[in-house]
Each structure stands twice: as structure tokens, then as C-alpha cells.
Design an enzyme around this catalytic site. Structure first.
Site, short mmCIF file in Angstrom:
data_model
loop_
_atom_site.label_atom_id
_atom_site.label_comp_id
_atom_site.label_asym_id
_atom_site.label_seq_id
_atom_site.Cartn_x
_atom_site.Cartn_y
_atom_site.Cartn_z
CG ASP A 1 -3.22 3.77 -3.51
OD1 ASP A 1 -4.19 3.15 -3.96
OD2 ASP A 1 -3.24 4.36 -2.42
CD GLU A 2 -5.52 -0.86 -1.47
OE1 GLU A 2 -5.18 -1.62 -0.53
OE2 GLU A 2 -6.55 -0.16 -1.44
CG ASP B 1 -2.03 0.98 1.18
OD1 ASP B 1 -2.11 1.70 0.17
OD2 ASP B 1 -2.81 1.03 2.14
#
Length: 371
Positions: free
Chosen positions: A117-118, A23
Site C-alpha cells: 500500500d505504499e 501511502d
């Protein structure tokens, strides 16, 4: 915690999986601080500063004041008078995200993105002899920093639920490992609002029942949870025991693609709404074309000045063929609820009902983050 995520699982004969959740830390805001050195160390919000603006992401300096994603910009500015607003640059964020995913694929083909983003990585069958998933997580974080100049947090465990919980524990720029035999105990002390899959509304419903922590949830009978929460009840029963059988699915498909906008001045006429829908349709169509998706259902969302909202949808017997067709459908749907004396403060268009292999898992990528 230790690298014990690779120890034998004493819960049964099922092979222990090695799952990593990566993350990025305050991704959008961190990219802006990286590219604009004058912003480093200052409270930054990605989003519009206008009266109707919304915070898309906040730096950790801004979060110290209580600023969060999806918060109205006026509220954020009130909490943090020195807050600096910057406009989003999604093309840049997507490019950085692609760099990060290239790193992931150097370690395993089983990468399941949740957003820009993860992502989850399944390392179970992709470790060298003597190598642990924890070592891989450390190496990936170092490579992300070297390649992008950004920091990432990681969680390592034997299932997706616990790996995601772990990645939140030592943010920013942290690593947490939850080994087999520790998962159930780890969950007991956490508030249910921290659990992935339990949103604010469900958490509030649970709290009204006296269910505040993982221990409280663990104390409930499966029958009680299924009666109160339907098919989600079994999932809640499982995660309160550290159990999650979901696989890491590298072929996840979006359930829908949407775009919406909040307007500085309420839209009072149907003509104004029709004009405002055109750029939204263009944005949605650009996304579905890029991903080679074909959808049959068009949904229009209208939020009025009193913050009440309605949606209207139409499903065709065939896939929507052009942007013009989607826009025409959206305008027809909008005309069923507009004009309205309250005025429209927000409009949105979503395309869904994609033609796909039903055996594959579905997901909708979330452009907003708060990690």
C-alpha cells in the site's frame, strides 16, 4: 506548504531531487468497506475475532477508539465494543496494489514499493517541462480514486525521509509538500517516534536520554549518537537535519519471506507443532516460488504461552530445493525447543539468505499496515 519542492536547494551543489511518497489510507480496511457497502462509516478491523486473533488493519472509524494494527483482537474489542471483524483477503489486496502500481509506472520507472500500500516515486528526471512533482502527486491520487474507489495520501519533498514524513501529515486523503529550505525546520518540532527508521524501542531509548523531538536529536553530537546507536547514529544525525541521501530503488528485493500463526489453543505436543508447521511452509513456499527466490536459511519462531519467544535457524550450503525440504528443516528446528510445558501459542517459519546480486538494495514487504 507550497509547490516549492521544485525550488533550488540552498544546501549545496547537489541537484534537487523530486520524490513522492504515496501511502494508501487504511488500505485493507478501506478495500473491505469499498466491497461491502454495509461496512462504510463503521469501525472495521481486518483480522480474526477469536481470543488469539490479531488486528491486521483498522478503519479510521475504529482508530478513533484507539484500535491499531498488531493489537490483540480482544483488546480492540474492549476499546470498541461495536468493532466489526472481517477476514483478510490478501489476493484482493494484491490485485488492487497491482492496479495502483500500474498507475505509478505511467509517470516514472523509478518506483520503490515498501509494501502493498505504499511506494516511493522518483520524478527528478521524469517531469514534463513546466510540470511539478506536486502536480503529479495530485494527478496520481485522483487516478487512484477513479480506478480503485480508494483514497491515498501523498508527500512530496527532496528526499525519501521527508517525503514519507509529509505523507503522514494530512491523512486521510491528503497532500503535504516539504520544500527545500524547510526540511530541517519541519523535522525539529516532530516527536522522534514519528521518524521512519526509529521504532518504538529506539524511541523509548532516546526518550530515556532526554531526546523527545527532532530538535533534541539535532542537538546531539555525531560522536555521541554513533557511540549510543552504532552505525544508525549517523542516519539519526542526518535526518534530524532533513538530510537523506538514499536513492529510490526500483529493484528492491526481499530479505526474507515468512508466515506465522497464533493458535486459539496452545500446542502442547511436538506432533501438534509438526502438523501446524505444514500450512505455514506451504504459504512461504508459494510466495518464494511466485517471486522466483532461492534461500539457504530456514528460521523457526516459537512464542510460548507466557509470551516469551525463541528462534532457531539453520543455513544450508545450498538453496532449499523443495517445500518438503523446508518443512523437514522447520520440524527439526522446532524439535530443539518443543515440547515445552508452557505450550506454544505461536509458530512461524521464515526463509532467508536469498541468492541475489549484493549490489542491489534489500527490503522485506510488510503485509501489515497502520496508516
Amino acid at each position: 506548504m507550497t509547490d516549492g519542492a521544485e525550488a533550488p536547494h540552498d544546501a549545496g551543489p547537489e541537484r534537487v531531487r523530486k520524490i513522492i511518497h504515496i501511502d494508501m489510507d487504511a488500505f485493507y480496511a478501506s478495500v473491505e468497506q469499498r466491497d461491502h457497502p454495509e461496512l462504510r462509516g463503521k469501525p472495521v478491523a481486518v483480522g480474526g475475532a477469536a481470543l488469539r486473533g490479531v488486528v491486521a488493519a483498522a478503519s479510521y472509524e475504529a482508530r478513533a477508539y484507539g484500535v491499531r494494527s498488531a493489537m490483540p483482537s480482544v483488546t480492540a474489542k474492549r476499546l470498541c465494543p461495536d468493532l466489526i471483524f472481517v477476514r483478510h483477503r490478501f489476493d484482493v489486496y494484491r490485485a488492487v496494489s497491482a492496479q495502483i502500481r500500474d498507475i505509478f509506472h505511467d509517470y516514472t520507472p523509478l518506483v520503490e514499493p515498501l509494501s502493498l500500500d505504499e511506494a516511493y516515486l522518483d520524478m527528478t528526471d521524469h517531469l514534463w517541462p513546466g510540470q511539478t512533482a506536486t502536480q503529479v502527486a495530485r494527478e496520481i491520487r485522483a487516478r487512484i480514486r477513479e480506478t480503485t474507489g480508494l483514497t491515498a495520501s501523498a508527500g512530496v519533498s527532496y528526499n525519501k525521509f521527508l517525503a514519507k514524513l509529509a505523507s503522514d501529515q494530512n491523512k486521510p486523503d491528503g497532500l503535504c509538500v516539504i520544500p527545500p529550505g524547510r526540511g530541517a525546520d519541519f523535522v525539529l518540532t516532530l516527536p522522534v517516534g514519528k521518524f521512519h527508521g526509529i521504532g518504538p524501542a529506539t524511541a523509548a531509548k532516546m526518550q530515556a536520554m532526554g531526546i523527545h523531538t527532532g530538535a533534541d536529536l539535532h542537538a546531539q553530537e555525531l560522536d555521541f549518537l554513533t557511540r549510543r546507536f552504532g552505525k544508525s547514529g549517523r542516519y539519526y544525525w542526518n535526518i534530524s537535519r532533513g538530510i537523506d541521501h538514499r536513492r529510490v530503488s526500483p529493484d528492491r528485493i526481499r530479505k526474507s519471506v515468512g508466515a506465522e500463526n497464533t493458535y486459539f489453543t496452545d500446542l502442547m505436543t511436538l506432533e501438534e507443532a509438526h502438523d501446524a508447521l505444514a500450512p505455514l511452509a506451504e504459504k512461504v513456499w508459494r510466495q518464494v516460488s511466485r517471486n522466483e527466490l532461492q534461500g539457504r536459511t530456514v528460521t523457526v519462531k516459537v512464542k510460548f504461552s507466557d509470551f516469551k519467544q525463541v528462534t532457531r535457524a539453520r543455513t544450508l550450503p545450498h538453496a532449499v530445493e523443495t517445500e518438503a525440504e523446508m518443512l523437514a528443516l522447520s520440524r527439526d528446528l522446532a524439535a530443539t525447543v518443543l515440547p515445552d510445558p508452557r505450550g506454544a501459542r505461536l509458530l512461524g517459519i521464515t526463509l532467508s539468505g536469498f541468492e541475489q546480486d549484493e549490489s542491489r538494495d534489500d527490503a522485506q514487504l510488510d503485509l501489515f499496515e497502520d496508516r
